[in-house]
Design a protein around this motif. Structure first.
Motif, PDB file in Angstrom:
ATOM      1  N   PRO A  64       0.704  -1.355   0.093  1.00 41.30           N
ATOM      2  CA  PRO A  64      -0.167  -0.134  -0.116  1.00 41.30           C
ATOM      3  C   PRO A  64       0.719   1.397  -0.131  1.00 41.30           C
ATOM      4  O   PRO A  64       0.366   2.508  -0.214  1.00 41.30           O
ATOM      5  CB  PRO A  64      -0.781  -0.017   1.373  1.00 41.30           C
ATOM      6  CG  PRO A  64       0.053  -1.046   2.191  1.00 41.30           C
ATOM      7  CD  PRO A  64       0.702  -1.760   1.249  1.00 41.30           C
ATOM      8  N   TRP A  65       2.034   1.118   0.301  1.00 39.57           N
ATOM      9  CA  TRP A  65       2.999   2.365   0.483  1.00 39.57           C
ATOM     10  C   TRP A  65       3.548   2.989  -0.978  1.00 39.57           C
ATOM     11  O   TRP A  65       4.138   2.148  -1.596  1.00 39.57           O
ATOM     12  CB  TRP A  65       4.083   2.184   1.348  1.00 39.57           C
ATOM     13  CG  TRP A  65       3.717   1.397   2.622  1.00 39.57           C
ATOM     14  CD1 TRP A  65       4.157   0.183   3.161  1.00 39.57           C
ATOM     15  CD2 TRP A  65       2.612   1.645   3.423  1.00 39.57           C
ATOM     16  NE1 TRP A  65       3.537  -0.214   4.161  1.00 39.57           N
ATOM     17  CE2 TRP A  65       2.453   0.581   4.436  1.00 39.57           C
ATOM     18  CE3 TRP A  65       1.806   2.844   3.591  1.00 39.57           C
ATOM     19  CZ2 TRP A  65       1.749   0.828   5.592  1.00 39.57           C
ATOM     20  CZ3 TRP A  65       0.889   2.940   4.774  1.00 39.57           C
ATOM     21  CH2 TRP A  65       0.908   1.656   5.698  1.00 39.57           C
ATOM     22  N   ALA A  66       3.197   4.319  -1.041  1.00 36.35           N
ATOM     23  CA  ALA A  66       4.066   4.963  -2.154  1.00 36.35           C
ATOM     24  C   ALA A  66       5.403   5.420  -1.910  1.00 36.35           C
ATOM     25  O   ALA A  66       6.235   5.629  -2.677  1.00 36.35           O
ATOM     26  CB  ALA A  66       3.271   6.116  -2.550  1.00 36.35           C
ATOM     27  N   ASN A  67       5.697   5.566  -0.502  1.00 33.85           N
ATOM     28  CA  ASN A  67       6.908   5.658   0.021  1.00 33.85           C
ATOM     29  C   ASN A  67       7.251   5.235   1.199  1.00 33.85           C
ATOM     30  O   ASN A  67       6.222   5.108   2.266  1.00 33.85           O
ATOM     31  CB  ASN A  67       6.956   7.113   0.043  1.00 33.85           C
ATOM     32  CG  ASN A  67       8.359   7.953   0.585  1.00 33.85           C
ATOM     33  OD1 ASN A  67       9.403   7.273   0.114  1.00 33.85           O
ATOM     34  ND2 ASN A  67       8.475   9.076   1.140  1.00 33.85           N
ATOM     35  N   ALA A  68       8.176   4.214   1.446  1.00 37.59           N
ATOM     36  CA  ALA A  68       8.398   3.772   2.623  1.00 37.59           C
ATOM     37  C   ALA A  68      10.163   3.795   2.891  1.00 37.59           C
ATOM     38  O   ALA A  68      10.774   3.889   2.019  1.00 37.59           O
ATOM     39  CB  ALA A  68       8.323   2.055   2.396  1.00 37.59           C
ATOM     40  N   PRO A  69      10.379   3.703   4.184  1.00 42.36           N
ATOM     41  CA  PRO A  69       9.613   3.450   5.418  1.00 42.36           C
ATOM     42  C   PRO A  69       8.566   4.646   5.684  1.00 42.36           C
ATOM     43  O   PRO A  69       8.994   5.635   5.195  1.00 42.36           O
ATOM     44  CB  PRO A  69      10.781   3.433   6.294  1.00 42.36           C
ATOM     45  CG  PRO A  69      11.635   4.092   6.035  1.00 42.36           C
ATOM     46  CD  PRO A  69      11.726   3.919   4.439  1.00 42.36           C
ATOM     47  N   LEU A  70       7.684   4.600   6.583  1.00 46.84           N
ATOM     48  CA  LEU A  70       6.861   5.680   7.009  1.00 46.84           C
ATOM     49  C   LEU A  70       7.706   6.535   7.755  1.00 46.84           C
ATOM     50  O   LEU A  70       8.751   6.135   8.440  1.00 46.84           O
ATOM     51  CB  LEU A  70       5.641   4.937   7.888  1.00 46.84           C
ATOM     52  CG  LEU A  70       4.984   3.614   6.924  1.00 46.84           C
ATOM     53  CD1 LEU A  70       3.733   3.057   8.157  1.00 46.84           C
ATOM     54  CD2 LEU A  70       4.296   4.103   5.979  1.00 46.84           C
ATOM     55  N   HIS A  71       7.199   7.658   7.740  1.00 50.03           N
ATOM     56  CA  HIS A  71       7.670   8.819   8.427  1.00 50.03           C
ATOM     57  C   HIS A  71       7.095   8.702   9.884  1.00 50.03           C
ATOM     58  O   HIS A  71       5.824   8.709  10.131  1.00 50.03           O
ATOM     59  CB  HIS A  71       7.445   9.924   8.075  1.00 50.03           C
ATOM     60  CG  HIS A  71       7.687  11.231   9.036  1.00 50.03           C
ATOM     61  ND1 HIS A  71       8.915  11.697   9.217  1.00 50.03           N
ATOM     62  CD2 HIS A  71       6.701  12.125   9.853  1.00 50.03           C
ATOM     63  CE1 HIS A  71       8.767  12.673  10.339  1.00 50.03           C
ATOM     64  NE2 HIS A  71       7.655  12.874  10.580  1.00 50.03           N
ATOM     65  N   ALA A  72       7.918   8.290  11.021  1.00 51.78           N
ATOM     66  CA  ALA A  72       7.466   7.968  12.339  1.00 51.78           C
ATOM     67  C   ALA A  72       8.062   8.909  13.285  1.00 51.78           C
ATOM     68  O   ALA A  72       9.510   9.105  13.123  1.00 51.78           O
ATOM     69  CB  ALA A  72       8.061   6.738  12.699  1.00 51.78           C
ATOM     70  N   ALA A  73       7.460   9.586  14.130  1.00 58.28           N
ATOM     71  CA  ALA A  73       8.044  10.677  15.343  1.00 58.28           C
ATOM     72  C   ALA A  73       7.402  10.210  16.448  1.00 58.28           C
ATOM     73  O   ALA A  73       6.497   9.249  16.603  1.00 58.28           O
ATOM     74  CB  ALA A  73       7.755  12.166  14.795  1.00 58.28           C
TER      75      ALA A  73
END
Length: 119
Positions: A64-73
């Motif tokens: 499902p990801w167009a950009n990985a890894p996800l931005h996590a904060a």
């Protein structure tokens, strides 16, 4: 083409404008220096256990990801989703956000979806 959703760990009295303001600070690179909110950690762990954002499965066809890894904060997770992302992924994101009392920000139109009120 892709679309972006962000889950935010806000307090229960946060108005939608507070969520959008927090997102603007993130876009400027201003992130709080604090431990990760347990709700954000639980969201990330649950979501990426089904839809990995790292490793070989993150780039397989059908991710499902167009950009990985996800931005996590510490207080949020930003997800850039592929335009052909299955509805079940969106339903999972919405369900997890509600279960974990996270606000969901749709970056396309700025709409903030607070978690459902539990009785």
């Amino acid at each position: 083409m892709s679309f972006d959703l962000v889950v935010w760990a806000m307090d229960q009295t946060a108005a939608p404008d507070a969520v959008r303001d927090a997102n603007e600070r993130c876009a400027r690179g201003d992130h709080p220096q604090r431990p990760a909110d347990p709700r954000v950690v639980a969201f990330y762990d649950a979501l990426t256990s089904r839809y990995p954002d790292r490793g070989p499965r993150a780039t397989e066809p059908g991710t499902p990801w167009a950009n990985a890894p996800l931005h996590a904060a510490a207080d949020h997770i930003q997800m850039r989703l592929d335009e052909s992302c299955p509805d079940v992924v969106l339903e999972t994101i919405e369900r997890l956000a509600g279960e974990l009392n996270l606000d969901l920000l749709d970056l396309q139109d700025g709409t903030v979806y607070p978690p459902p009120i539990r009785s």
